[in-house]
Design an enzyme around this catalytic site. Structure first.
Site: not given
Ligand code: NAD
Length: 259
Positions: A107, A110, A127
């Site tokens: 998802q 990055d 995404h």
């Molecule tokens: P989300 O933000 O809904 O959930 C992330 C989950 O990861 C949370 O439950 C959190 O507790 C857990 N988490 C965070 N860091 C952690 C770690 N170090 N160890 C263990 N668990 C950890 O994310 P989602 O379900 O991917 O949905 C968010 C949407 O936003 C996605 O569709 C994505 O496209 C987008 N998004 C992408 C990025 C990226 O590309 N890095 C960043 C933010 C949001």
């Protein structure tokens, strides 16, 4: 946060050893240790500033020039430009090199899985990617770096050079349809796998979170690895709570590379 005991880890490791076609779904949680905040975790962008959600909404982006200007400023500052892959991303490269990984559905936008060394051919960026821009009118794509250079030079809302249309990062915004071919590929992978990992995702974003019950219905084992409970823990064969950069390397340690 419950820390998994060795017997939980050993059980999931036995799932990996027995599996032949593993599908992994990753979410924003796998990149937080690379310095990119998630949206809904305890330190998430939206948890801290619910108004930021507007920037990710297609309807607001298309209708409101002010939202676009703020979105371009946010892109300039995006953590992805300086981020490096972490131990969690690298663990999935190990899984692939052991010949276990069929498809990596992410998802994330990055590009860190590719930077870590996962094969682009096995990745479905469901995404989209922040590393490209797309014209919302003519569909032309180009590198994000070129558009950001224009913003740095003073264009607050750079338009498509070809048709003058609105440019946006080539990511799927809320309210925007997924690419049908990508969704099909993800769905087929989930139907054909024998083990599915959902890693670092709250599993609240649909339709892609739907691959988890799809894999379960197809008799695959399902393992959820996350820092907190998710919507789908009840259907999983195992749930591991902990820090991904620690748990994932432990799970794949000792796997032998076949490539
Ligand atoms: P989300 O933000 O809904 O959930 C992330 C989950 O990861 C949370 O439950 C959190 O507790 C857990 N988490 C965070 N860091 C952690 C770690 N170090 N160890 C263990 N668990 C950890 O994310 P989602 O379900 O991917 O949905 C968010 C949407 O936003 C996605 O569709 C994505 O496209 C987008 N998004 C992408 C990025 C990226 O590309 N890095 C960043 C933010 C949001």
């Amino acid at each position: 946060m419950d820390v998994p005991v060795d017997s939980d880890l050993a059980r999931v490791r036995s799932f990996i050893d027995e599996a032949q076609r593993i599908v992994v779904l990753t979410g924003a949680g796998i990149s937080t240790e690379s310095g990119i905040p998630d949206f809904r975790g305890p330190q998430g962008v939206w948890t801290r500033d619910p108004a930021a959600e507007k920037l990710s909404n297609l309807q607001h982006y298309m209708a409101d020039p002010d939202v676009r200007r703020r979105a371009w400023q946010a892109r300039l500052q995006h953590e992805a430009w300086d981020a490096q892959p972490n131990a969690g991303h690298r663990a999935l490269v190990t899984l692939e090199r052991a010949g276990k990984l069929d498809t990596l559905i992410t998802q994330n936008i990055d590009g860190l899985h590719q930077r870590a060394g996962s094969s682009p051919a096995r990745i479905v960026e469901i995404h989209g990617t922040i590393h490209e821009v797309v014209c919302m009118q003519c569909g032309e794509r180009g590198p994000m770096s070129g558009a950001l250079a224009r913003v740095r030079k003073g264009e607050l809302d750079p338009a498509c050079f070809t048709c003058g249309g609105i440019l946006k990062s080539a990511t799927i915004s809320f309210g925007q349809a997924l690419v049908a071919a990508d969704l099909r590929r993800a769905d087929q992978a989930a139907r054909g796998c024998d083990l599915l990992f959902a890693i670092g995702s709250s599993l609240k974003v649909f339709p892609i979170a739907g691959v988890v019950p799809v894999a379960k219905d197809a008799d695959a084992r399902v393992v959820i690895v996350n820092g907190e409970a998710t919507e789908m823990d009840a259907l999983a064969d195992a749930v591991l709570h902990g820090v991904l950069g620690e748990l994932l390397p432990t799970l794949v340690s000792g796997l032998i590379s076949t490539s």
